[in-house]
Write an enzyme that holds these catalytic residues in place. Structure first.
Site, mmCIF file in Angstrom:
data_model
loop_
_atom_site.group_PDB
_atom_site.id
_atom_site.type_symbol
_atom_site.label_atom_id
_atom_site.label_comp_id
_atom_site.label_asym_id
_atom_site.label_seq_id
_atom_site.Cartn_x
_atom_site.Cartn_y
_atom_site.Cartn_z
ATOM 1 N N HIS A 131 0.835 -1.217 0.000
ATOM 2 C CA HIS A 131 0.000 0.000 0.000
ATOM 3 C C HIS A 131 0.870 1.268 0.000
ATOM 4 O O HIS A 131 0.539 2.249 0.670
ATOM 5 C CB HIS A 131 -0.935 0.030 1.219
ATOM 6 C CG HIS A 131 -1.954 -1.057 1.234
ATOM 7 N ND1 HIS A 131 -3.245 -0.892 0.799
ATOM 8 C CD2 HIS A 131 -1.882 -2.352 1.631
ATOM 9 C CE1 HIS A 131 -3.930 -2.024 0.948
ATOM 10 N NE2 HIS A 131 -3.112 -2.923 1.439
ATOM 11 N N ASN A 203 -10.285 -2.766 2.775
ATOM 12 C CA ASN A 203 -10.021 -2.736 1.334
ATOM 13 C C ASN A 203 -11.319 -2.515 0.580
ATOM 14 O O ASN A 203 -12.400 -2.555 1.172
ATOM 15 C CB ASN A 203 -9.410 -4.069 0.878
ATOM 16 C CG ASN A 203 -7.928 -4.193 1.240
ATOM 17 O OD1 ASN A 203 -7.253 -3.198 1.466
ATOM 18 N ND2 ASN A 203 -7.438 -5.416 1.268
ATOM 19 N N HIS A 395 -3.585 1.011 12.503
ATOM 20 C CA HIS A 395 -3.350 -0.242 13.224
ATOM 21 C C HIS A 395 -4.678 -0.848 13.653
ATOM 22 O O HIS A 395 -5.494 -0.160 14.272
ATOM 23 C CB HIS A 395 -2.488 0.028 14.459
ATOM 24 C CG HIS A 395 -1.994 -1.226 15.096
ATOM 25 N ND1 HIS A 395 -2.830 -2.153 15.651
ATOM 26 C CD2 HIS A 395 -0.749 -1.718 15.240
ATOM 27 C CE1 HIS A 395 -2.119 -3.171 16.120
ATOM 28 N NE2 HIS A 395 -0.855 -2.925 15.880
HETATM 29 C C1 HEM Z 1 -7.932 -8.303 5.331
HETATM 30 C C2 HEM Z 1 -6.686 -8.226 4.975
HETATM 31 C C3 HEM Z 1 -5.949 -6.940 4.857
HETATM 32 C C4 HEM Z 1 -6.406 -5.696 4.594
HETATM 33 C C5 HEM Z 1 -7.827 -5.269 4.353
HETATM 34 C C6 HEM Z 1 -5.280 -4.806 4.614
HETATM 35 C C7 HEM Z 1 -5.350 -3.451 4.402
HETATM 36 C C8 HEM Z 1 -4.291 -2.594 4.457
HETATM 37 C C9 HEM Z 1 -4.346 -1.196 4.174
HETATM 38 C C10 HEM Z 1 -5.578 -0.434 3.797
HETATM 39 C C11 HEM Z 1 -3.106 -0.704 4.318
HETATM 40 C C12 HEM Z 1 -2.672 0.718 4.061
HETATM 41 C C13 HEM Z 1 -2.771 1.528 5.285
HETATM 42 C C14 HEM Z 1 -2.421 2.946 4.983
HETATM 43 O O1 HEM Z 1 -3.129 3.566 4.158
HETATM 44 O O2 HEM Z 1 -1.428 3.440 5.536
HETATM 45 C C15 HEM Z 1 -2.267 -1.771 4.707
HETATM 46 C C16 HEM Z 1 -0.937 -1.643 4.965
HETATM 47 C C17 HEM Z 1 -0.185 -2.663 5.456
HETATM 48 N N1 HEM Z 1 -0.601 -3.965 5.648
HETATM 49 FE FE1 HEM Z 1 -2.376 -4.730 5.363
HETATM 50 N N2 HEM Z 1 -4.154 -5.515 4.902
HETATM 51 C C18 HEM Z 1 -4.523 -6.831 5.065
HETATM 52 C C19 HEM Z 1 -3.730 -7.870 5.407
HETATM 53 C C20 HEM Z 1 -2.486 -7.719 5.883
HETATM 54 C C21 HEM Z 1 -1.706 -8.750 6.496
HETATM 55 C C22 HEM Z 1 -2.182 -10.174 6.711
HETATM 56 C C23 HEM Z 1 -0.528 -8.195 6.850
HETATM 57 C C24 HEM Z 1 0.664 -8.813 7.525
HETATM 58 C C25 HEM Z 1 0.637 -9.898 8.237
HETATM 59 C C26 HEM Z 1 -0.553 -6.813 6.448
HETATM 60 C C27 HEM Z 1 0.482 -5.932 6.599
HETATM 61 C C28 HEM Z 1 0.463 -4.635 6.200
HETATM 62 C C29 HEM Z 1 1.584 -3.743 6.332
HETATM 63 C C30 HEM Z 1 2.950 -4.119 6.887
HETATM 64 C C31 HEM Z 1 1.176 -2.514 5.859
HETATM 65 C C32 HEM Z 1 1.981 -1.224 5.799
HETATM 66 C C33 HEM Z 1 1.637 -0.418 7.012
HETATM 67 C C34 HEM Z 1 2.474 0.826 7.180
HETATM 68 O O3 HEM Z 1 3.601 0.867 6.687
HETATM 69 O O4 HEM Z 1 1.996 1.738 7.860
HETATM 70 N N3 HEM Z 1 -1.757 -6.552 5.876
HETATM 71 N N4 HEM Z 1 -3.005 -2.935 4.787
#
Ligand code: HEM
Length: 753
Positions: A131, A203, A395
């Site tokens: 993202h 999402n 978070h």
């Molecule tokens: C239902 C499943 C998931 C959804 C809906 C989702 C959604 C998102 C969204 C919307 C962001 C962007 C947040 C922003 O705008 O700063 C994001 C970032 C991220 N997601 Fe997920 N994600 C999912 C699953 C996962 C999983 C399973 C992991 C890891 C185990 C993960 C790890 C991350 C990480 C590391 C970021 C970057 C966060 C940052 O640098 O601030 N995500 N995710």
């Protein structure tokens, strides 16, 4: 020292330098950079910084521990009229290094040089690991009170207004990638509630590729560019992605959503959002229900065509962020309703046979209605992209009392991952003190020190229990709105690395999705699979994915196989008997046209009064008119926003033709390939192309007066969604009605049912 008022100083400079022309060009369409028009001459009279643009907002001015400061948001940025060092010493010169004579070496003592270069050298921080590309906006959430029976969350009480910041994103691409790639979109919302911040990190697709967070690095490694050549950027159309999803078949449900029109949204404003996981809501009495969150866009769910998405990727890679900012600036505030599907909190955690802990499954809306609980309006763009959109940190563990997590294994892993990555991305443990992340609730934690500590903690006893700080901070009870973990019973079970058996069904809901699509949406899905697999190098991967398609639907499989020049395999699993869910289709309803873009082709020698009238009517209808003329500047006293050289149909939701302009002087094929036609044309060839493309992208097209001749020349007069009218007003009314259905799909009869 006295300084003059900033906006006035610039306005005066503009008047002197450019006279009347500046007034004529003052744009009444969104997109002007800066909050005042610039002068031709360099402004030299010192004055305070210009105010932000009227549509810009900023994080509230709160202390690092959440207290209101009353200081205007502008005070957080640059101050005063004069250039200074980071420590506030005024500077005379920032254009020359301090040297031993004009031709001599630069001196090490030049602190200003070193400070300026050193800071610049450290301007970049790591982009998000996923993202990375995103756009944010401020807004307000107003609760309807309809969730009060199921959750004690204060911000969901009737009439309660809560500040929010939303960040939309793509998943796979780097920070500088194009907006319109085929991908899932992030929809992350930070609610600054007075009981602590609530982050709903969702999402635009309600299911996920994997059921357990331990697989997240695998799916992301597969989707990101190949590690050897670092290509392709922001794409799933490559071998590693399809290798993974065809082997790890629980990914097939999310994949078909990505291959559908949902993977290429028209705008962030026209996307649904989903919390994906099931959450647990707790009411005042301590009773619990299970719930899924949904965002429903006021403008309906609407997508690009694949050709548009590809063209825009080159013409305007910032298409979605521009659309978001322009809409807010135009006053067409993007709006969503937040809704919940509510399920009884039973020991099985299932509803209508669906395992609510499996994030690859939906509960069809026809089985559990989405009940609206509040309204989100985005009404301010960020003042500074980096400070706000880049530094915001979401978070899933940021929960207010009344909303709790479930044991969904994907959700559980996410609870660890976000804070872990932010420690590196934001350079230490104190990122909750960055202005955009500051809570709007009083903070009294016992976290201390660390890089970039902004709070000046008092006292001597950041531990509990203590007597030296009088026992402060004290634990809160229910009456003080404490977050209390729902006391859910954890079944006695062996420690295993395994999923429940119900997670093994990988195809029934993929088939449900396919069966719920309208014929034209099915055509697009066939096209997307064929394109993506066609870009894969290895036949084995294509064959493996065809096998997955055979287990979803024979027609889908056969059609894609034909496009790939491969045989269609037989299913290896019985096809599920499914009841379609009409709510999954984005075709067949009508929506408001707020903030949509209407291109108006103008002939400077044509009906300019009619154009002026239509332009005003488009504004009055809450849409944005963009004049497309042979040259820039002003035509008939109206500012031109696009020329035949710069305008392309992909930017407009509908096109109106107010004339049949002859080829402009720059319609030179050697200069502009768009002007190249086999035979000389009476109408500028770029206008003909505009109409052809609009037609092919299933957009409404209208013409009046001399404009009708263009439709005839292109050969589209009388076809569905092409309107000829006696006046501009009539043409606009007809086109607006067509736009309510988003596209004119009747133009293209589908081949599959
Ligand atoms: C239902 C499943 C998931 C959804 C809906 C989702 C959604 C998102 C969204 C919307 C962001 C962007 C947040 C922003 O705008 O700063 C994001 C970032 C991220 N997601 Fe997920 N994600 C999912 C699953 C996962 C999983 C399973 C992991 C890891 C185990 C993960 C790890 C991350 C990480 C590391 C970021 C970057 C966060 C940052 O640098 O601030 N995500 N995710």
């Amino acid at each position: 020292m006295e300084t003059s008022k900033p906006a006035e100083a610039v306005k005066n400079a503009v008047k002197t330098a450019s006279g009347k022309i500046a007034d004529a060009l003052t744009p009444d369409v969104p997109g002007a950079p800066g909050s005042a028009p610039p002068s031709v001459e360099e402004p030299t009279t010192p004055h305070d910084p210009l105010p932000p643009k009227p549509e810009q907002g900023a994080p509230q001015t709160r202390t690092p521990t959440g207290a209101e400061t009353g200081v205007p948001a502008t005070a957080k940025g640059q101050q005063g009229a004069y250039l200074t060092t980071a420590n506030g010493a005024r500077l005379r010169d920032t254009d020359h290094s301090l040297k031993a004579g004009p031709r001599g070496p630069v001196l090490l003592q030049d602190h200003h040089l070193r400070e300026k270069i050193t800071h610049f050298d450290h301007e970049r921080i790591p982009e998000r690991v996923v993202h990375a590309r995103g756009a944010g906006a401020h807004g307000v959430f107003t609760a309807y009170g309809t969730a009060e029976a199921v959750t004690r969350a204060g911000f969901l009480k009737k009439g309660r207004e809560t500040d929010v910041f939303v960040r939309f994103s793509t998943v796979l691409g780097s920070r500088g990638s194009a907006d319109t790639v085929r991908d899932t979109r992030g929809f992350a919302t930070k609610f600054y509630t007075d009981e602590g911040t609530f982050d709903l990190v969702g999402n635009n697709i309600p299911v996920f590729f994997i059921q357990d967070a331990i697989k997240f690095p695998d799916i992301i490694h597969a989707g990101k560019p190949h590690p050897d050549r670092e290509i392709p950027q922001a794409q799933s159309a490559h071998d590693t992605f399809w290798d993974f999803v065809s082997l790890h078949t629980e990914a097939q449900h999310h994949t078909i959503w990505n291959m559908s029109d949902r993977g290429i949204p028209r705008s962030y404003r026209t996307m649904e959002g989903f919390g994906v996981h099931t959450f647990r809501l707790v009411n005042e009495a301590g009773e619990t229900v299970l719930a899924k969150f949904h965002w429903k866009p006021k403008l309906g769910v609407h997508s690009l065509t694949w050709e548009e998405a590809q063209l825009i990727g080159g013409i305007d890679p910032d298409f979605h962020r521009r659309d978001l900012y322009d809409a807010i600036e135009a006053g067409a505030y993007p709006e969503w309703e937040l809704g919940i599907q509510v399920f009884p909190d039973t020991p099985e955690e299932t509803f209508a046979g669906v395992d609510l802990l499996d994030p690859t499954k939906i509960v069809p809306e026809e089985l559990a209605e989405v009940q609206p609980i509040g309204r989100l309006v985005l009404n301010r763009t960020p003042t500074n992209f980096f400070a706000e959109t880049e530094q915001v940190a979401f978070h899933l563990g940021h929960l207010p009392p009344g909303i709790d997590v479930t044991n969904d294994p994907l959700l559980q892993g996410r609870l660890f991952s976000y804070v872990d990555t932010q420690l590196t991305r934001l350079g230490g443990p104190n990122f909750t003190q960055i202005p955009i992340n500051r809570p709007h609730a009083a903070v009294n934690d016992m976290l201390r020190d660390g890089f970039h500590q902004h709070a000046v903690h008092a006292g001597v006893a950041p531990y509990r229990p203590n007597s030296l700080d009088g026992g402060n901070p004290f634990p809160a009870g229910d009456a003080e709105h404490a977050f209390v973990d729902a006391p859910v019973t954890v079944a006695q079970a062996p420690k295993v690395r395994a999923n429940p058996a119900s997670f093994d069904d990988h195809y029934s809901q993929v088939r449900l999705f396919w069966s719920s699509m309208s014929p034209v949406e099915k055509e697009h899905i066939i096209r997307a699979y064929t394109f993506e697999l066609g870009k894969c190098y290895h036949q084995a991967i294509k064959e493996r994915q065809l096998q997955c398609l055979a287990n979803i639907d024979p027609v889908l499989c056969e059609q894609v196989a034909t496009g790939l020049g491969l045989p269609a395999p037989q299913p290896t699993e019985p096809l599920a008997d499914v009841t379609p869910s009409p709510a999954l289709s984005q075709v067949g309803r009508e929506w408001p046209s707020d903030g949509r873009m209407v291109g108006i082709v103008v002939d400077p020698d044509g009906d300019l009064d009619g154009v002026d009238e239509v332009r005003r009517a488009v504004f009055a209808a809450g849409m944005v008119p963009l004049l497309i003329a042979p040259h820039g500047g002003v035509v008939g006293g109206m500012p031109v926003q696009r020329t035949f050289a710069t305008g392309r149909s992909v930017e407009f939701d509908a096109v109106l033709l107010a004339g049949a302009p002859a080829p402009a002087p720059d319609a030179v094929p050697a200069r502009d390939a768009k002007a190249g036609t086999p035979a000389p044309a009476a109408v500028d060839p770029r206008v003909l192309l505009l109409v052809e493309e609009s037609w092919r992208h299933a957009k409404a097209v209208g013409a009046w007066g001399a404009g009708v001749a263009v439709l005839e020349q292109v050969g589209v007069a009388g076809t569905p969604g092409v309107v000829t009218a006696g006046s501009g007003a009539e043409a606009l009314a007809a086109v607006q009605q067509l736009m309510a259905a988003h596209r004119v799909w009747e133009r293209f009869p589908a081949t599959v049912a």
